[in-house]
Design a protein around this motif. Structure first.
Motif, short mmCIF file in Angstrom:
data_model
loop_
_atom_site.label_atom_id
_atom_site.label_comp_id
_atom_site.label_asym_id
_atom_site.label_seq_id
_atom_site.Cartn_x
_atom_site.Cartn_y
_atom_site.Cartn_z
N THR A 231 0.85 -1.19 0.00
CA THR A 231 0.00 0.00 0.00
C THR A 231 0.88 1.24 0.00
O THR A 231 1.75 1.39 0.87
CB THR A 231 -0.92 0.02 1.23
OG1 THR A 231 -1.75 -1.15 1.21
CG2 THR A 231 -1.81 1.26 1.22
N VAL A 232 0.68 2.09 -0.98
CA VAL A 232 1.45 3.33 -1.12
C VAL A 232 0.55 4.49 -0.69
O VAL A 232 -0.45 4.79 -1.36
CB VAL A 232 1.93 3.52 -2.57
CG1 VAL A 232 2.76 4.80 -2.69
CG2 VAL A 232 2.71 2.31 -3.05
N GLN A 233 0.88 5.12 0.43
CA GLN A 233 0.12 6.28 0.91
C GLN A 233 0.63 7.53 0.19
O GLN A 233 1.80 7.88 0.29
CB GLN A 233 0.28 6.43 2.42
CG GLN A 233 -0.27 5.28 3.24
CD GLN A 233 -1.78 5.21 3.20
OE1 GLN A 233 -2.45 6.21 2.89
NE2 GLN A 233 -2.33 4.05 3.51
N ALA A 258 -4.44 6.45 -1.69
CA ALA A 258 -3.59 5.25 -1.60
C ALA A 258 -3.69 4.42 -2.86
O ALA A 258 -4.74 4.36 -3.51
CB ALA A 258 -3.98 4.42 -0.38
N GLU A 285 4.23 11.95 -5.45
CA GLU A 285 4.91 11.81 -4.17
C GLU A 285 4.10 10.91 -3.23
O GLU A 285 2.87 10.93 -3.24
CB GLU A 285 5.11 13.18 -3.53
CG GLU A 285 6.00 14.12 -4.33
CD GLU A 285 6.23 15.43 -3.61
OE1 GLU A 285 5.75 15.57 -2.47
OE2 GLU A 285 6.90 16.31 -4.19
N PHE A 286 4.83 10.15 -2.42
CA PHE A 286 4.15 9.31 -1.44
C PHE A 286 4.76 9.54 -0.05
O PHE A 286 5.91 9.94 0.10
CB PHE A 286 4.24 7.83 -1.83
CG PHE A 286 5.62 7.29 -1.97
CD1 PHE A 286 6.30 6.73 -0.88
CD2 PHE A 286 6.26 7.31 -3.20
CE1 PHE A 286 7.57 6.23 -1.02
CE2 PHE A 286 7.55 6.81 -3.34
CZ PHE A 286 8.21 6.26 -2.26
N LYS A 287 3.94 9.27 0.99
CA LYS A 287 4.36 9.51 2.36
C LYS A 287 4.81 8.24 3.07
O LYS A 287 5.65 8.28 3.97
CB LYS A 287 3.20 10.12 3.17
CG LYS A 287 2.72 11.47 2.66
CD LYS A 287 1.70 12.08 3.62
CE LYS A 287 0.46 11.20 3.73
NZ LYS A 287 -0.57 11.83 4.61
N ASP A 288 4.24 7.11 2.67
CA ASP A 288 4.53 5.88 3.42
C ASP A 288 4.29 4.67 2.53
O ASP A 288 3.51 4.72 1.57
CB ASP A 288 3.64 5.81 4.67
CG ASP A 288 4.09 4.74 5.65
OD1 ASP A 288 5.24 4.28 5.54
OD2 ASP A 288 3.29 4.38 6.53
N LEU A 289 4.96 3.57 2.88
CA LEU A 289 4.77 2.28 2.22
C LEU A 289 4.45 1.24 3.28
O LEU A 289 5.08 1.21 4.34
CB LEU A 289 6.03 1.85 1.46
CG LEU A 289 6.52 2.74 0.32
CD1 LEU A 289 7.87 2.24 -0.18
CD2 LEU A 289 5.49 2.76 -0.81
N HIS A 290 3.47 0.40 3.00
CA HIS A 290 3.09 -0.64 3.97
C HIS A 290 2.77 -1.92 3.20
O HIS A 290 1.98 -1.90 2.26
CB HIS A 290 1.88 -0.19 4.79
CG HIS A 290 1.33 -1.26 5.67
ND1 HIS A 290 1.99 -1.72 6.79
CD2 HIS A 290 0.18 -1.98 5.60
CE1 HIS A 290 1.28 -2.67 7.37
NE2 HIS A 290 0.17 -2.83 6.67
N SER A 291 3.36 -3.05 3.62
CA SER A 291 3.09 -4.33 2.95
C SER A 291 2.42 -5.29 3.92
O SER A 291 2.63 -5.22 5.14
CB SER A 291 4.39 -4.95 2.42
OG SER A 291 5.25 -5.31 3.48
#
Length: 316
Positions: A231-233, A258, A285-291
């Motif tokens: 997930t790319v925020q 996202a 631009e992205f703020k966070d990455l979550h897998s």
């Protein structure tokens, strides 16, 4: 390993013509915790009821602890304990008496030490007042488990054992199941709480529309069929994916903040590096990455849906 339950070519057709089970083949190994999963009406309870001698099969053979459930039904049933979905207890009998009575039904001699051990393990021991009428629904379920264990079975069926009980009691039951497995008891568990199967089971079987569609080791199943999602925020919302990012494995969330990328972690190239490069090329631009790894519930839903679609297609 030795199969403590062996099901071969099992079919069940009711008088109405409804076929509840279709050519079921299944081996359950001694000493394992086996989770049988399936949607409502899939055939779980029918399969259990046949193995336990409650429902007669239309075709096929079933061996329980090496005994044919039809030809040698007494020996087969004495090896099995069953905790059914429905709670059924005598409101005017003590816990001690009702559990002891269940033991006697299997021709077992009186064994107060064993009954006491079972009741203590389930937190049901109270010499002064063990009236079932005073017990909550969760405690009544414990009594049902105690009754199933009273005759020291080698095989224990738990049909939705934690339905309607609180989280604390559910955890206690999980611990009890582990202890039984350590004592050599084979546990067959049906549940709608997928996390219960994910937590407890050694192997998983999935049944749908009367057919076994998959049996596999839980860890291997999740490794083989499980997916990962990245997930790319985003720093700013998007109204739509740009053309360079418009592909099947990438989805934009409803609020546009996202992007969710689904990939196979077992592949040599996951495509993540390419995705991040394209984001840079598009000045996104992205703020966070979550897998996250897909859960057993995700796998279960995908398998059931795909099987239902295939069966519907073949019927047309």
């Amino acid at each position: 390993m030795t199969a403590v339950i062996s099901v071969q070519g099992l079919n069940k057709v009711y008088g109405s013509g409804f076929q509840a089970l279709k050519n079921v083949d299944l081996d359950i190994q001694a000493g394992e915790i086996f989770a049988l999963l399936g949607p409502n009406g899939a055939g779980k309870t029918t399969l259990i009821s046949i193995i336990c001698g409650i429902v007669n099969p239309s075709e096929g053979t079933v061996l329980a602890d090496g005994h044919d459930i039809v030809k040698d039904y007494r020996a087969a049933r004495s090896a099995i304990g069953l905790v059914p979905q429905e709670l059924s207890t005598d409101a005017f009998e003590t816990v001690w008496a009702t559990v002891s009575f269940s033991r006697g039904l299997f021709g077992k001699p009186r064994n107060d030490a064993h009954i006491e051990k079972v009741l203590k393990s389930l937190s049901l021991w109270d010499k002064k007042d063990n009236k079932i009428i005073t017990l909550s629904g969760g405690m009544k379920r414990r009594v049902m488990i105690a009754k199933a264990l009273s005759h020291e079975p080698k095989i224990l069926f738990l049909d939705e054992p934690t339905a309607g009980v609180d989280v604390e009691l559910r955890r206690e039951m999980w611990e009890m199941v582990r202890q039984l497995r350590e004592q050599g008891v084979t546990i067959i568990l049906t549940t709608h709480y997928i996390e219960e199967a994910e937590e407890m089971a050694d192997r998983v079987g999935i049944i749908n529309r009367g057919q076994i569609i998959l049996v596999d080791d839980k860890a291997r199943l999740m490794e083989k069929l499980g997916r990962k999602q990245l997930t790319v925020q985003l720093a700013e919302p998007l109204s739509a994916l740009p053309g360079s990012l418009n592909y099947e494995s990438l989805e934009l969330s409803d609020d546009g903040y996202a992007m969710v990328y689904t990939y196979d972690a077992n592949q040599e190239s996951t495509g993540i590096a390419e995705l991040l490069r394209k984001l840079s090329d598009e000045d996104i631009e992205f703020k966070d990455l979550h897998s996250r790894q897909s859960s057993l519930e995700d796998i279960f839903v995908d398998l059931v849906n795909s099987t239902a679609s295939a069966q519907s297609g073949s019927a047309q």
